[in-house]
Scaffold this motif. Structure first.
Motif, short mmCIF file in Angstrom:
data_model
loop_
_atom_site.label_atom_id
_atom_site.label_comp_id
_atom_site.label_asym_id
_atom_site.label_seq_id
_atom_site.Cartn_x
_atom_site.Cartn_y
_atom_site.Cartn_z
N TRP A 73 -18.69 23.53 -21.37
CA TRP A 73 -20.13 23.31 -21.56
C TRP A 73 -20.47 21.85 -21.74
N ARG A 74 -19.62 21.10 -22.42
CA ARG A 74 -19.93 19.68 -22.61
C ARG A 74 -20.05 18.96 -21.28
N GLU A 75 -19.23 19.39 -20.34
CA GLU A 75 -19.25 18.70 -19.05
C GLU A 75 -20.50 18.99 -18.24
N TRP A 76 -20.86 20.26 -18.15
CA TRP A 76 -22.05 20.53 -17.33
C TRP A 76 -23.33 20.16 -18.06
N LEU A 77 -23.27 20.15 -19.40
CA LEU A 77 -24.45 19.70 -20.13
C LEU A 77 -24.64 18.20 -19.91
N ARG A 78 -23.52 17.50 -19.84
CA ARG A 78 -23.57 16.08 -19.53
C ARG A 78 -24.12 15.86 -18.12
N ALA A 79 -23.65 16.69 -17.19
CA ALA A 79 -24.16 16.59 -15.82
C ALA A 79 -25.66 16.88 -15.78
N PHE A 80 -26.07 17.81 -16.61
CA PHE A 80 -27.50 18.14 -16.71
C PHE A 80 -28.29 16.91 -17.14
N ALA A 81 -27.79 16.25 -18.17
CA ALA A 81 -28.47 15.04 -18.67
C ALA A 81 -28.53 13.96 -17.58
N VAL A 82 -27.41 13.79 -16.91
CA VAL A 82 -27.36 12.77 -15.86
C VAL A 82 -28.33 13.11 -14.73
N ALA A 83 -28.42 14.40 -14.42
CA ALA A 83 -29.32 14.82 -13.34
C ALA A 83 -30.78 14.57 -13.73
N ILE A 84 -31.11 14.85 -14.97
CA ILE A 84 -32.48 14.58 -15.42
C ILE A 84 -32.77 13.09 -15.28
#
Lengths: 209, 209
Positions: A73-84
């Motif tokens: 989860w930390r990884e895709w949540l990080r990707a989520f932040a980067v995408a935003i």
DNA sequence: GACGATAGTCTTACGGCGTAAGAGACGTCA
DNA sequence: TGACGTCTCTTACGCCGTAAGACTATCGTC
């Protein structure tokens, strides 16, 4: 008069192009009409009012942020932040809007739901997961605002000029940091990465603090 | 016409009162003049333009945020964040402004300088310390925006209504979290505290990540 | 082809906005 | 008294969002 073949989507697309090109302040119904070869009032056939145009722009941007919540989860949540962040930086003129209007449109809600559901599968509570998604999203918006935000309707303030004219006696640390690269794109990126990692590191399922 | 005994300060004070009472959208030079018993153009004797009024309001708010940087840095930095949040929540109508205009006025710069200097005394580099101050500030602004931000010039969206009308089939996790208290003042406070602690916990002198 | 309905566009108008330009009125001091 | 700086007002311009309603192009039906 011949028909212009418009649609809500075409109106929004033209609005986004106009905003990207000239900023939010330049978005007026008259200019948007001109952009589409039509009088201002014609737009009201496709859109109830100007607010609806703004909301439409936001939902367009938010809907483009999609991340597959698979893996740690930390990884895709990080990707989520980067995408935003990427999406916001691609349309900086939209930032003040996104920042000040809650995500209520269908596109945004769907994204939030998917993230929260994935987090619950990882052991977070429903409330806890949504708080986490929300914390990440607000962090990104806050950071990106500081990086690229401009007040709609006002000229860009002369940051560079103000900084150069700082009195080293009065603001020694500020001046030193500026010489060390404060405010450069690399600085923003680095600060974003560090703070995001700190945030994600500090948040875990069941953590009360 | 008798003199009104105005001053830049009185103009700004009246502007703040007006904004607190009726929102940013209600702040027009004509209304502000009326508030002070004077025609709109009279204000231009004390203030170069409307932007200057807005900048003045921001600096007023920012200047009120003062924290003595003594003791463990995590503690006073936390107090700094809490103080910013308190001030922003006291004048929510100012939030979109503060969020979208960089801190360039004297009051804000002085505060930033003091925090950064104290951090350097704790072993941070000048750049590193300022990045930390900046990260905390942007975090607080972002979070508070999500909590209390409104778009200037637009009606408050009907958050409660939208949330109640959510389809539990389509957004099960969202609906569950709402029932568990998502969006309540306590929720905002708790999320703020948790994320702030995570942020401060993850940031330390010399940490590269 | 004629005709009515519908969908799409335009014209006009109103009350707001920020502010440029300059005319007056006031207080003070010579 | 007169002049001068300080303060306030009047008028005007070109923007804005949008309400009201008139006009026109297109299409389905006969």
């Amino acid at each position: 008069m011949p028909r212009a073949g418009l649609s809500r989507e075409k109106v929004l697309a033209a609005a986004l192009a106009l905003v990207d090109r000239e900023g939010i302040a330049a978005l007026s119904m008259r200019k948007l009409g001109a952009e589409l070869g039509v009088e201002a009032m014609t737009l009201y056939y496709y859109v109830p009012n100007k607010d609806a145009v703004l909301d439409g722009l936001i939902d367009m941007a938010v809907s483009r942020v999609t991340v597959e919540p698979v893996g740690p989860w930390r990884e895709w949540l990080r990707a989520f932040a980067v995408a935003i962040r990427r999406e916001l930086l691609a349309h900086p003129a939209l930032l003040p809007l996104v920042a000040t209007r809650p995500v209520l449109a269908p596109g945004g809600l769907a994204t939030v739901e998917r993230m929260a559901a994935a987090l619950r599968a990882e052991g977070f509570g429903a409330l806890e997961g949504l708080q986490l998604v929300n914390a990440v999203a607000t962090f990104v918006v806050g950071h990106t605002l500081a990086e690229a935000g401009r007040t709609p309707g006002h000229d860009d303030p002369d940051v560079a000029g103000t900084m150069e004219s700082l009195d080293p006696e009065e603001h020694p640390v500020l001046v030193e940091a500026l010489r060390a690269g404060l405010g450069t794109p690399e600085d923003h990126q680095e600060r974003f990465d560090r703070a995001l990692d700190a945030l994600l590191h500090g948040l875990a399922p069941g953590t009360s603090l």
